[in-house]
Motif scaffolding. Sequence first.
Motif: not given
Length: 428
Positions: A95-99, A109-113
């Motif tokens: 997950e990455s969040y940029l303010t 958000q990226y789910d590898f599963a």
Amino acid sequence: MSHRTCTPSRSSWPLAALLLASVSLPAAAIEGPPGPFGERLTIDEKGITLKFPDDAATLRIGGRLQLDFGTGRVQQRGFGTVFDTPIAVRRSWIESYLTLGKELELAFQYDFADPSRPIQDAVVAYKGFKDVIVAIGNMKEPFSLNQLISDNNTLFTERSLADAFAPARNVGLAIGTHGENWTAVTSVFGGNINNAAIGDQGIASTTRVTYAPYLSKDGYDVLHVGLAGSYRSLPNDGSALTLSNRSEAFLFARQFVNTGSIRDAASIGRVGLEAAWQTGPFRLQAEYILTEIGRFGGAPSLSFQGGYVQAGLLLNGKGRRYVIAPNYATEYAVFGGVQVEEAQRVSRGGTGVFELGLRYSAIDLEDRSIRGGIEQDFTAGINWYPDRNIRFVFDYVRSHTSPSPASLNFNRRTIDADAFIGRAQLYW
């Protein structure tokens, strides 16, 4: 528009092992020296954070790893495999969040599963207006308290049977606002970003309003009520709409209830009622969702329904904070996670925090010619939070189902099943 069910992905195992091996939450925050622009890099229980001076920009990188394990038993002969595997990765997210300043939020958000829908949130949110968030991207439609609560913070390993009716994530535009004890979000959505033809999945309008007649200043005592509505028009192209669910355990190999393909579906409308009462460490929560399928050619509509009631008790914790406004997107008026105090952490010589949960849920997928089945689940669980960012979940699920005869070839016989599900969860 079908409600999807995930299957364990063996390809996510290498990443899961890497994440688990590489993440070691420090006892205290580790902060590096200032960079050439005055930025500082911090590693703590919130993940990796890069912050620039004067709050010009903040980048945070986090993730979650959920590993499920368990066993199950179905009393009827001839049912077949209960679990494809006794252990599987449920979620493996980066997950990455940029303010940027105080007005712009970006989340990815990226789910590898999940090989079918790996992109979760992909959102840009503008917060320049007082108490208003305008968000665009792939995000949750504002519907259902249980769906909007993060899976990091749900009381059990899986959401209730009624979650089959929740629209979950799609691409759209949402505008939300709030006061001290109320919220309102309205939105327009297309299809999911992971599908090639987003515009071919119809258009939905979804709105949710909530009100807290009583809300303590610290957010741990609250009486919450909410109402949500959603209407999606569907294309007349012969594509099928399917509503389905399986017992409240990710590892179950087969669905217990399934409408089958409804190929003349013209629209899907949903109405959701929700209520919750929390006093300190105890919370009682319930929802009811009515779903109506309109049909082409003048055929009579179909009605399905589901709901749940659940209770949770923290044995040695102060409760879950009620959060009115999100950082971005549509998750207004939800309950947060369990806080582990410093002295309670196992790494500090404590015993962690323990939580008990009980739930009854039901779903009815039968109307007119559709014999999708009726299921009732009873779930009892215990959660252990040994330290911050770590959780172990242990659930027992008892299912009683009058299944879809077409999908299981059981005629109208009932199915009784037992499942014991555990989850090891790491999130930061």
